[in-house]
Write a protein that holds these residues in place. Structure first.
Motif, mmCIF file in Angstrom:
data_model
loop_
_atom_site.group_PDB
_atom_site.id
_atom_site.type_symbol
_atom_site.label_atom_id
_atom_site.label_comp_id
_atom_site.label_asym_id
_atom_site.label_seq_id
_atom_site.Cartn_x
_atom_site.Cartn_y
_atom_site.Cartn_z
ATOM 1 N N ASN A 27 93.989 -55.691 33.465
ATOM 2 C CA ASN A 27 94.432 -55.933 32.095
ATOM 3 C C ASN A 27 94.667 -57.415 31.806
ATOM 4 O OD1 ASN A 27 94.268 -53.188 31.957
ATOM 5 N ND2 ASN A 27 96.459 -52.824 31.855
ATOM 6 N N PRO A 28 95.452 -58.152 32.611
ATOM 7 C CA PRO A 28 95.603 -59.590 32.345
ATOM 8 C C PRO A 28 94.286 -60.359 32.474
ATOM 9 C CG PRO A 28 97.358 -58.830 33.794
ATOM 10 C CD PRO A 28 96.371 -57.705 33.655
ATOM 11 N N ILE A 29 93.408 -59.892 33.353
ATOM 12 C CA ILE A 29 92.093 -60.536 33.454
ATOM 13 C C ILE A 29 91.338 -60.369 32.144
ATOM 14 C CG2 ILE A 29 89.849 -60.405 34.608
ATOM 15 C CD1 ILE A 29 91.425 -59.669 37.182
ATOM 16 N N GLY A 30 91.412 -59.175 31.567
ATOM 17 C CA GLY A 30 90.778 -58.945 30.264
ATOM 18 C C GLY A 30 91.375 -59.819 29.178
ATOM 19 N N VAL A 31 92.688 -60.025 29.222
ATOM 20 C CA VAL A 31 93.346 -60.908 28.251
ATOM 21 C C VAL A 31 92.823 -62.329 28.402
ATOM 22 C CG1 VAL A 31 95.561 -61.954 27.628
ATOM 23 C CG2 VAL A 31 95.404 -59.492 27.991
ATOM 24 N N GLU A 32 92.689 -62.800 29.632
ATOM 25 C CA GLU A 32 92.173 -64.152 29.868
ATOM 26 C C GLU A 32 90.734 -64.294 29.403
ATOM 27 O OE1 GLU A 32 93.701 -66.996 30.729
ATOM 28 O OE2 GLU A 32 95.491 -65.752 30.508
ATOM 29 N N ILE A 33 89.928 -63.279 29.626
ATOM 30 C CA ILE A 33 88.541 -63.315 29.135
ATOM 31 C C ILE A 33 88.541 -63.366 27.615
ATOM 32 C CG2 ILE A 33 86.412 -61.965 28.937
ATOM 33 C CD1 ILE A 33 86.969 -60.979 31.834
ATOM 34 N N GLY A 34 89.388 -62.554 26.977
ATOM 35 C CA GLY A 34 89.496 -62.598 25.520
ATOM 36 C C GLY A 34 89.959 -63.952 25.022
ATOM 37 N N ARG A 35 90.871 -64.586 25.752
ATOM 38 C CA ARG A 35 91.368 -65.904 25.355
ATOM 39 C C ARG A 35 90.252 -66.946 25.350
ATOM 40 N NH1 ARG A 35 96.391 -66.748 28.368
ATOM 41 N NH2 ARG A 35 97.189 -65.355 26.780
ATOM 42 N N THR A 36 89.276 -66.828 26.262
ATOM 43 C CA THR A 36 88.156 -67.767 26.281
ATOM 44 C C THR A 36 87.290 -67.632 25.026
ATOM 45 O OG1 THR A 36 86.699 -66.268 27.502
ATOM 46 C CG2 THR A 36 88.057 -67.791 28.797
ATOM 47 N N PHE A 37 87.377 -66.476 24.375
ATOM 48 C CA PHE A 37 86.629 -66.266 23.135
ATOM 49 C C PHE A 37 87.507 -66.424 21.898
ATOM 50 C CE2 PHE A 37 84.131 -63.972 26.312
ATOM 51 C CZ PHE A 37 82.867 -64.472 26.047
ATOM 52 N N GLY A 38 88.707 -66.975 22.094
ATOM 53 C CA GLY A 38 89.597 -67.234 20.967
ATOM 54 C C GLY A 38 90.454 -66.058 20.539
ATOM 55 N N LEU A 39 90.536 -65.033 21.327
ATOM 56 C CA LEU A 39 91.329 -63.855 20.992
ATOM 57 C C LEU A 39 92.666 -63.936 21.718
ATOM 58 C CD1 LEU A 39 91.431 -61.040 19.646
ATOM 59 C CD2 LEU A 39 90.466 -60.121 21.752
ATOM 60 N N GLY A 40 93.750 -64.012 20.958
ATOM 61 C CA GLY A 40 95.080 -64.074 21.549
ATOM 62 C C GLY A 40 95.702 -62.691 21.624
ATOM 63 N N VAL A 41 96.050 -62.269 22.822
ATOM 64 C CA VAL A 41 96.655 -60.952 23.023
ATOM 65 C C VAL A 41 97.953 -61.149 23.795
ATOM 66 C CG1 VAL A 41 96.359 -58.666 24.039
ATOM 67 C CG2 VAL A 41 94.383 -59.859 23.105
ATOM 68 N N ASP A 42 99.050 -60.612 23.246
ATOM 69 C CA ASP A 42 100.317 -60.639 23.970
ATOM 70 C C ASP A 42 100.724 -59.202 24.299
ATOM 71 O OD1 ASP A 42 101.108 -59.633 21.535
ATOM 72 O OD2 ASP A 42 102.565 -61.204 21.104
ATOM 73 N N PHE A 43 101.891 -59.056 24.894
ATOM 74 C CA PHE A 43 102.333 -57.737 25.332
ATOM 75 C C PHE A 43 102.386 -56.748 24.171
ATOM 76 C CE2 PHE A 43 105.344 -54.458 26.391
ATOM 77 C CZ PHE A 43 105.048 -54.165 27.701
ATOM 78 N N GLY A 44 102.967 -57.168 23.048
ATOM 79 C CA GLY A 44 103.121 -56.283 21.900
ATOM 80 C C GLY A 44 101.803 -55.863 21.281
ATOM 81 N N SER A 45 100.904 -56.826 21.100
ATOM 82 C CA SER A 45 99.619 -56.478 20.487
ATOM 83 C C SER A 45 98.792 -55.597 21.432
ATOM 84 C CB SER A 45 98.841 -57.731 20.088
ATOM 85 O OG SER A 45 98.571 -58.550 21.196
ATOM 86 N N TRP A 46 98.910 -55.839 22.737
ATOM 87 C CA TRP A 46 98.223 -54.962 23.687
ATOM 88 C C TRP A 46 98.758 -53.535 23.578
ATOM 89 C CZ3 TRP A 46 94.421 -55.834 27.481
ATOM 90 C CH2 TRP A 46 94.206 -54.771 28.346
ATOM 91 N N LEU A 47 100.083 -53.410 23.537
ATOM 92 C CA LEU A 47 100.712 -52.093 23.461
ATOM 93 C C LEU A 47 100.294 -51.352 22.193
ATOM 94 C CD1 LEU A 47 102.717 -50.045 24.663
ATOM 95 C CD2 LEU A 47 104.510 -51.224 23.392
ATOM 96 N N ILE A 48 100.280 -52.049 21.075
ATOM 97 C CA ILE A 48 99.899 -51.415 19.813
ATOM 98 C C ILE A 48 98.434 -50.979 19.851
ATOM 99 C CG2 ILE A 48 99.494 -51.857 17.360
ATOM 100 C CD1 ILE A 48 102.076 -53.612 17.482
#
Length: 116
Positions: A27-48
């Protein structure tokens, strides 16, 4: 019945790993990959974002497993009374159990509200 319950337990662990951002290393690896494409994901947005498919899976997986791997024992009418009796004999929570419950709640709260 035990095998059916074990399958349900294993399936629900997989679903909960997808629901919580830090439940599995992917899951955090996916967040980091998304961040490289400009997608910001935090705990709350992931949960939602994960809550709808996770809730659907939690509701449907036991039914699906019941169809493909039905339990041999389908009724246990004495189980509720036996569970109530076992809880009665255990008595109320001890001081140490209450301390553990509060510590657990504080740890989970810190995990949820921690910054990025």
């Amino acid at each position: 019945m035990g095998a059916y319950l074990m399958f349900c337990g294993m399936a629900s662990l997989s679903v909960s790993s997808a629901l919580w951002l830090t439940a599995t290393s992917a899951n955090p690896i996916g967040v980091e990959i998304g961040r490289t494409f400009g997608l910001g994901v935090d705990f709350g947005s992931w949960l939602i974002a994960a809550s709808v498919p996770a809730l659907a899976a939690i509701l449907l997986l036991p039914l699906f497993l019941y169809k493909i791997f039905p339990p041999e024992v389908k009724e246990t009418p004495a189980a509720p009374a036996a569970a109530r009796e076992a809880l009665r004999t255990m008595g109320p929570l001890s001081r140490n159990e209450k301390v553990v419950a509060v510590a657990f709640a504080l740890m989970v709260s810190g995990w949820v509200f921690a910054g990025p």
